[in-house]
Design a protein around this motif. Structure first.
Motif, PDB file in Angstrom:
ATOM      1  N   VAL A  20      37.705  91.503  76.238  1.00 10.90           N
ATOM      2  CA  VAL A  20      38.618  92.372  75.492  1.00 10.90           C
ATOM      3  C   VAL A  20      39.592  93.013  76.464  1.00 10.90           C
ATOM      4  N   ARG A  21      40.794  93.241  76.003  1.00  9.73           N
ATOM      5  CA  ARG A  21      41.767  94.058  76.713  1.00  9.73           C
ATOM      6  C   ARG A  21      42.407  94.999  75.711  1.00  9.73           C
ATOM      7  N   ALA A  22      42.966  96.087  76.229  1.00 14.17           N
ATOM      8  CA  ALA A  22      43.475  97.138  75.340  1.00 14.17           C
ATOM      9  C   ALA A  22      44.844  97.600  75.798  1.00 14.17           C
ATOM     10  N   GLU A  23      45.598  98.025  74.828  1.00 11.74           N
ATOM     11  CA  GLU A  23      46.878  98.682  75.093  1.00 11.74           C
ATOM     12  C   GLU A  23      46.653 100.171  74.916  1.00 11.74           C
ATOM     13  N   VAL A  24      46.847 100.927  76.007  1.00 14.40           N
ATOM     14  CA  VAL A  24      46.500 102.343  75.992  1.00 14.40           C
ATOM     15  C   VAL A  24      47.716 103.172  76.355  1.00 14.40           C
ATOM     16  N   VAL A  25      47.660 104.433  75.984  1.00 17.93           N
ATOM     17  CA  VAL A  25      48.695 105.408  76.319  1.00 17.93           C
ATOM     18  C   VAL A  25      48.016 106.544  77.060  1.00 17.93           C
ATOM     19  N   THR A  26      48.503 106.815  78.266  1.00 24.66           N
ATOM     20  CA  THR A  26      47.970 107.910  79.077  1.00 24.66           C
ATOM     21  C   THR A  26      49.095 108.876  79.422  1.00 24.66           C
ATOM     22  N   ALA A  27      48.699 110.077  79.827  1.00 25.36           N
ATOM     23  CA  ALA A  27      49.694 111.109  80.126  1.00 25.36           C
ATOM     24  C   ALA A  27      50.513 110.751  81.355  1.00 25.36           C
ATOM     25  N   GLY A  28      49.873 110.127  82.372  1.00 30.35           N
ATOM     26  CA  GLY A  28      50.587 109.850  83.598  1.00 30.35           C
ATOM     27  C   GLY A  28      51.278 108.502  83.619  1.00 30.35           C
ATOM     28  N   ASP A  29      50.613 107.445  83.133  1.00 29.84           N
ATOM     29  CA  ASP A  29      51.148 106.086  83.231  1.00 29.84           C
ATOM     30  C   ASP A  29      51.924 105.644  82.008  1.00 29.84           C
ATOM     31  N   GLY A  30      51.902 106.412  80.961  1.00 23.45           N
ATOM     32  CA  GLY A  30      52.571 105.972  79.743  1.00 23.45           C
ATOM     33  C   GLY A  30      51.782 104.867  79.067  1.00 23.45           C
ATOM     34  N   ARG A  31      52.486 103.920  78.520  1.00 19.90           N
ATOM     35  CA  ARG A  31      51.839 102.798  77.816  1.00 19.90           C
ATOM     36  C   ARG A  31      51.590 101.658  78.805  1.00 19.90           C
TER      37      ARG A  31
ATOM     38  N   GLY B  92      40.021 109.537  78.733  1.00 21.31           N
ATOM     39  CA  GLY B  92      41.230 110.300  78.464  1.00 21.31           C
ATOM     40  C   GLY B  92      42.392 109.471  77.962  1.00 21.31           C
ATOM     41  N   ALA B  93      42.239 108.149  77.885  1.00 21.18           N
ATOM     42  CA  ALA B  93      43.320 107.284  77.408  1.00 21.18           C
ATOM     43  C   ALA B  93      43.217 107.111  75.901  1.00 21.18           C
ATOM     44  N   ASP B  94      44.360 106.951  75.286  1.00 23.55           N
ATOM     45  CA  ASP B  94      44.442 106.733  73.840  1.00 23.55           C
ATOM     46  C   ASP B  94      44.655 105.240  73.601  1.00 23.55           C
ATOM     47  N   VAL B  95      43.637 104.577  73.065  1.00 24.86           N
ATOM     48  CA  VAL B  95      43.706 103.136  72.821  1.00 24.86           C
ATOM     49  C   VAL B  95      44.457 102.895  71.518  1.00 24.86           C
ATOM     50  N   ARG B  96      45.554 102.162  71.605  1.00 20.20           N
ATOM     51  CA  ARG B  96      46.371 101.903  70.429  1.00 20.20           C
ATOM     52  C   ARG B  96      46.082 100.524  69.824  1.00 20.20           C
ATOM     53  N   ARG B  97      45.915  99.505  70.678  1.00 17.07           N
ATOM     54  CA  ARG B  97      45.662  98.153  70.182  1.00 17.07           C
ATOM     55  C   ARG B  97      44.626  97.478  71.075  1.00 17.07           C
ATOM     56  N   VAL B  98      43.900  96.506  70.500  1.00 17.11           N
ATOM     57  CA  VAL B  98      42.930  95.737  71.262  1.00 17.11           C
ATOM     58  C   VAL B  98      43.111  94.263  70.928  1.00 17.11           C
ATOM     59  N   GLN B  99      42.735  93.425  71.888  1.00 15.65           N
ATOM     60  CA  GLN B  99      42.749  91.977  71.687  1.00 15.65           C
ATOM     61  C   GLN B  99      41.483  91.414  72.317  1.00 15.65           C
ATOM     62  N   LEU B 100      40.833  90.513  71.608  1.00 15.49           N
ATOM     63  CA  LEU B 100      39.633  89.858  72.114  1.00 15.49           C
ATOM     64  C   LEU B 100      39.907  88.374  72.287  1.00 15.49           C
ATOM     65  N   ARG B 101      39.088  87.752  73.096  1.00 11.59           N
ATOM     66  CA  ARG B 101      39.157  86.312  73.272  1.00 11.59           C
ATOM     67  C   ARG B 101      37.767  85.784  73.594  1.00 11.59           C
ATOM     68  N   ALA B 102      37.532  84.530  73.216  1.00 11.16           N
ATOM     69  CA  ALA B 102      36.286  83.838  73.527  1.00 11.16           C
ATOM     70  C   ALA B 102      36.559  82.845  74.650  1.00 11.16           C
ATOM     71  N   VAL B 103      35.761  82.931  75.692  1.00  9.74           N
ATOM     72  CA  VAL B 103      35.915  82.068  76.861  1.00  9.74           C
ATOM     73  C   VAL B 103      34.708  81.137  76.921  1.00  9.74           C
ATOM     74  N   THR B 104      34.971  79.831  76.900  1.00 10.22           N
ATOM     75  CA  THR B 104      33.921  78.829  76.936  1.00 10.22           C
ATOM     76  C   THR B 104      33.935  78.158  78.304  1.00 10.22           C
ATOM     77  N   ARG B 105      32.819  78.282  79.004  1.00 10.39           N
ATOM     78  CA  ARG B 105      32.690  77.694  80.336  1.00 10.39           C
ATOM     79  C   ARG B 105      31.566  76.666  80.327  1.00 10.39           C
ATOM     80  N   PRO B 106      31.855  75.392  80.592  1.00  7.93           N
ATOM     81  CA  PRO B 106      30.801  74.375  80.636  1.00  7.93           C
ATOM     82  C   PRO B 106      29.815  74.666  81.761  1.00  7.93           C
ATOM     83  N   VAL B 107      28.552  74.422  81.478  1.00  8.09           N
ATOM     84  CA  VAL B 107      27.510  74.600  82.491  1.00  8.09           C
ATOM     85  C   VAL B 107      27.549  73.402  83.434  1.00  8.09           C
ATOM     86  N   PRO B 108      27.699  73.594  84.716  1.00 13.16           N
ATOM     87  CA  PRO B 108      27.763  72.447  85.631  1.00 13.16           C
ATOM     88  C   PRO B 108      26.450  71.689  85.669  1.00 13.16           C
ATOM     89  N   ALA B 109      26.560  70.399  85.899  1.00 12.30           N
ATOM     90  CA  ALA B 109      25.372  69.560  85.988  1.00 12.30           C
ATOM     91  C   ALA B 109      24.588  69.890  87.258  1.00 12.30           C
TER      92      ALA B 109
END
Length: 291
Positions: free
Chosen positions: A132-143, A218-235
């Protein structure tokens, strides 16, 4: 004549010694019953042997007998109910499962969930993780947008060295992703109410995990995005099998976070932060008040 009588008496005494019968005992007494008189004048006949007292539950006092009987009854009822639920779960569709199917599913899932992956002819050879990753708004860094955070790795760390991990730690993410994929089309369109419900479920899981991160305090989370990562198991090294180790990604859309998606603590913090601005907007200024 006296000599014959003495010989008969001696013969009787000899027979008594050989058979273990006291010749001085009562001739009419039963040889198998001990008729000797005890210290208190008791003859010992009719006494109870030492090992013939009550055993098992009956050897306990009455309160402990009641507790043990209740515990056995509760355990027996639980076993019978569980066997009946498992039978209905694996049995073909019938009148009972059609009428009480939801109750059976509530009993089986998630604690007694069953599947056949262990015995599948082609078992899974992939590791699937949810990030997951998020889009956040903070007082110092902005969005700003955070980097990808591996939620599956968090679960693995919580399970590692834990002899009794919870089903939430093991199955929550996997079941949430399965729920989402099964209720959406290939292009990401939700299939009715279940599709929208799966999106809400995914957002709330993501916000629950992000709420505990110190980097987002202290950050305000405005949006989130998830993803599924598939990694083959090595032989294994001794195998001649060749497979591609390149991971594949399936990105979910960006979702806007609502107040309903926030954990209780975060929801209260956001409400408290918004309260002063609403109060200031509603209150008239001093100039207006003077007018």
């Amino acid at each position: 004549m006296d000599a014959d009588v003495e010989r008969d008496i001696d013969a009787d005494v000899d027979r008594g010694v050989e058979t273990g019968v006291d010749a001085s005992a009562d001739p009419g007494a039963d040889p198998g019953v001990d008729t000797r008189v005890g210290p208190g004048g008791d003859t010992g006949a009719g006494t109870v042997p030492a090992g013939s007292a009550g055993s098992g539950i009956m050897a306990l006092s009455l309160p402990y007998q009641v507790v043990a009987a209740v515990a056995l009854a509760v355990a027996g009822v639980f076993v019978c109910v569980h066997l009946a639920m498992v039978f209905l779960h694996v049995a073909p569709s019938n009148t009972l499962t059609k009428r009480h199917g939801q109750a059976v599913d509530d009993w089986i899932y998630p604690e007694f969930e069953q599947n056949w992956k262990l015995f599948a002819p082609n078992p899974l050879q992939q590791n699937v993780s949810v990030e997951v990753r998020a889009e956040v708004v903070t007082a110092g860094d902005g969005r700003r947008t955070t980097g990808w955070i591996d939620l599956t790795a968090q679960d693995a760390e919580a399970i590692r060295h834990n002899p009794l991990p919870s089903h939430t730690q093991q199955n929550e993410l996997r079941r949430a992703v399965d729920f989402y994929l099964n209720s959406h089309s290939d292009d990401g369109t939700p299939n009715g109410t279940r599709g929208r419900l799966s999106e809400e479920y995914m957002r709330r899981i993501a916000m629950l995990r992000l709420d505990g991160l110190a980097s987002l305090e202290g950050a305000d989370v405005r949006r989130v995005q998830l993803r599924a990562v598939t990694r083959p198991v090595p032989a294994p090294r001794w195998s001649t099998e060749k497979n591609d180790h390149t991971p594949s990604y399936r990105d979910f859309p960006w979702w806007r976070v609502t107040d309903a998606d926030l954990p209780d603590g975060a929801a209260r913090s956001r409400a408290e932060a918004a309260a002063p601005s609403r109060t200031e907007a509603a209150a008239p200024s001093r100039t207006e008040a003077g007018r």
